[in-house]
Design an enzyme around this catalytic site. Structure first.
Site, PDB file in Angstrom:
ATOM      1  N   ASP A 198       0.823  -1.210   0.000  1.00 18.54           N
ATOM      2  CA  ASP A 198       0.000   0.000   0.000  1.00 18.54           C
ATOM      3  C   ASP A 198       0.859   1.263   0.000  1.00 18.54           C
ATOM      4  O   ASP A 198       0.661   2.176  -0.802  1.00 18.54           O
ATOM      5  CB  ASP A 198      -0.920   0.028   1.228  1.00 18.54           C
ATOM      6  CG  ASP A 198      -1.826  -1.180   1.283  1.00 18.54           C
ATOM      7  OD1 ASP A 198      -1.893  -1.908   0.271  1.00 18.54           O
ATOM      8  OD2 ASP A 198      -2.448  -1.403   2.328  1.00 18.54           O
ATOM      9  N   TYR A 214      -6.286 -10.397   9.584  1.00 19.42           N
ATOM     10  CA  TYR A 214      -5.100 -10.174   8.747  1.00 19.42           C
ATOM     11  C   TYR A 214      -3.832 -10.783   9.353  1.00 19.42           C
ATOM     12  O   TYR A 214      -3.123 -11.562   8.705  1.00 19.42           O
ATOM     13  CB  TYR A 214      -4.918  -8.668   8.535  1.00 19.42           C
ATOM     14  CG  TYR A 214      -3.801  -8.320   7.581  1.00 19.42           C
ATOM     15  CD1 TYR A 214      -4.037  -8.212   6.212  1.00 19.42           C
ATOM     16  CD2 TYR A 214      -2.504  -8.117   8.032  1.00 19.42           C
ATOM     17  CE1 TYR A 214      -3.020  -7.895   5.338  1.00 19.42           C
ATOM     18  CE2 TYR A 214      -1.477  -7.806   7.162  1.00 19.42           C
ATOM     19  CZ  TYR A 214      -1.747  -7.691   5.817  1.00 19.42           C
ATOM     20  OH  TYR A 214      -0.733  -7.386   4.953  1.00 19.42           O
TER      21      TYR A 214
HETATM   22  C1  GLA Z   1      -3.543  -4.770   3.083  1.00 19.12           C
HETATM   23  C2  GLA Z   1      -2.078  -4.634   3.475  1.00 19.12           C
HETATM   24  C3  GLA Z   1      -1.165  -4.938   2.287  1.00 19.12           C
HETATM   25  C4  GLA Z   1      -1.538  -6.250   1.612  1.00 19.12           C
HETATM   26  C5  GLA Z   1      -3.040  -6.329   1.354  1.00 19.12           C
HETATM   27  C6  GLA Z   1      -3.461  -7.679   0.838  1.00 19.12           C
HETATM   28  O1  GLA Z   1      -3.902  -3.780   2.173  1.00 19.12           O
HETATM   29  O2  GLA Z   1      -1.808  -3.357   3.974  1.00 19.12           O
HETATM   30  O3  GLA Z   1       0.179  -4.931   2.710  1.00 19.12           O
HETATM   31  O4  GLA Z   1      -1.093  -7.332   2.362  1.00 19.12           O
HETATM   32  O5  GLA Z   1      -3.799  -6.045   2.520  1.00 19.12           O
HETATM   33  O6  GLA Z   1      -2.935  -7.918  -0.414  1.00 19.12           O
END
Ligand code: GLA
Length: 388
Positions: A174, A224
């Site tokens: 991101d 997550y």
């Molecule tokens: C979030 C995290 C990223 C990535 C996505 C899944 O956005 O911040 O680093 O792992 O999830 O692809």
């Protein structure tokens, strides 16, 4: 818009001194989901929507923050002597975390700031409003405070702050997509080496449409970190038999050969997604280079299925958005984007099908989920910039 923000800033913080305005984008990931912390590839792009920041340096060590998205919270105050995560500090833990992280990297900030933000990214939508705030803060520290960093450093420091200050073990995607964004291009990034390449997204007769599920989620309270741990464990199990550094090192065939090393069925599924999604991303970028947008779309659909069945991060909201999208003629590809568990889907839709898409998917979503989804036709924009 900029005028309104400046006016509000002056009303809250006074008009003296040098006041600057900055912007950092949000991002959407086209393909390569949950691969970035597995040493795989991602393919995100920055958007023209994002976060605006009006800012002034202070002579003392006070930090005063205000968001026009959370006006009920008022001005949230803190100081450079108090750079600790604090639930009561709400969203300001993001800029505070970045200021703290600069200090950890040997660039201690000694002058406070007044900062007003306004974001036109739907919050909690999976379009990285938090990484946008982090990169915006880092860019202010570079451009206004004179910290000697590149945009890539800003991405890494932003990720560091998110991991260590805000407690989310996110990968680099991101912050990298936002800090390094380029108009009209997606970024093909190898997260194992940080080598990257800009790939033009030329969809002559199609648009990128974001469908927002309006199911709110925060990364911190999602599963997550749990998914990340499952993948790390699976990697350790495979490493008993083969010397790889990450799941991204494996081809599909190699994975099939070594998967019996993984002692838990759920972990096999998580690792399978990580390996196949990485390979899919490489194939998808190849397809785009060959102008085969149809194949790119097909791989997007497969990505969603894998996130649904193997990684199990979609949920009924995102599944409904994708599955209803697949039914619409003129949809080239559609999948959830970002961390999942709510948030958005991304679709490539032929120009003349966009209206039907919004109407049909919107109607089916409301019927099934009970509340409405929102739709945005988006453009790919540049990274952070000083506006005034
Ligand atoms: C979030 C995290 C990223 C990535 C996505 C899944 O956005 O911040 O680093 O792992 O999830 O692809």
């Amino acid at each position: 818009m900029q005028e309104k923000l400046l006016e509000k800033f002056k009303e809250l913080f006074g008009a003296d001194g040098e006041i600057r305005t900055y912007f950092a984008p949000g991002r959407v990931n086209m393909i390569g989901e949950h691969t970035d912390y597995n040493g795989g590839h991602v393919f995100p792009c920055a958007l023209t929507i994002g976060t605006y920041g009006v800012v002034r340096k202070r002579e003392d060590n006070k930090l005063r923050f205000y968001s026009m998205n959370f006006e009920h919270l008022g001005i949230i105050e803190s100081s450079l002597d108090d750079l600790k995560p604090d639930p009561a500090a709400d969203w300001t833990n993001y800029p505070k975390g970045v200021i703290w992280a600069f200090g950890e990297k040997g660039m201690k900030i000694t002058q406070g700031m007044d900062l007003l933000l306004f974001g036109n990214i739907p919050n909690g939508s999976g379009l990285s409003s938090s990484a946008s705030v982090e990169v915006l803060t880092g860019y202010i520290l570079k451009d206004f405070y004179g910290c000697d960093v590149t945009n890539q450093d800003i991405a890494l420091i932003g990720q560091f702050s998110e991991n260590k200050f805000n407690g989310v073990n996110c990968g680099i995607m991101d912050q990298f997509a936002i800090a390094m964004g380029k108009k009209g291009h997606a970024i093909f990034l190898d997260t194992a080496t940080l080598e990257y390449e800009y790939a033009p997204i030329e969809l002559k007769d199609a648009k990128i449409v974001i469908s927002c599920s309006n199911k709110k989620r925060g990364l911190g309270d999602s599963k997550y970190n749990e998914r990340r741990e499952e993948c790390e464990k699976a990697l350790e199990e495979i490493q008993q038999y083969v010397g790889i550094k990450s799941l991204g090192d494996l081809t599909e065939e190699e994975f099939e050969k070594f998967k019996s090393a993984i002692k838990d069925e759920d972990r096999v599924k998580r690792a399978r997604h990580a390996v196949y999604e990485n390979q899919r991303t490489i194939k998808a970028v190849e397809a785009l280079k060959n102008n085969d947008v149809e194949l790119f779309g097909k791989l997007m659909n497969e990505s969603h299925v894998s996130l649904r069945d193997d990684y199990e991060v979609t949920g009924i909201e995102l599944d409904t958005l994708a599955e209803e999208a697949w039914k619409v003629e003129g949809v080239i590809g559609s999948r959830m984007t970002g961390a999942g568990f709510g948030g958005c889907s991304v679709s490539i839709v032929k120009n003349d099908a966009v209206d039907t898409f919004i109407e049909q998917v919107g109607k089916a979503y409301k019927e099934k989920i009970g509340y409405a989804a929102d739709f945005y036709v988006v453009e790919i924009g540049d990274g952070p910039v000083r506006l005034a």
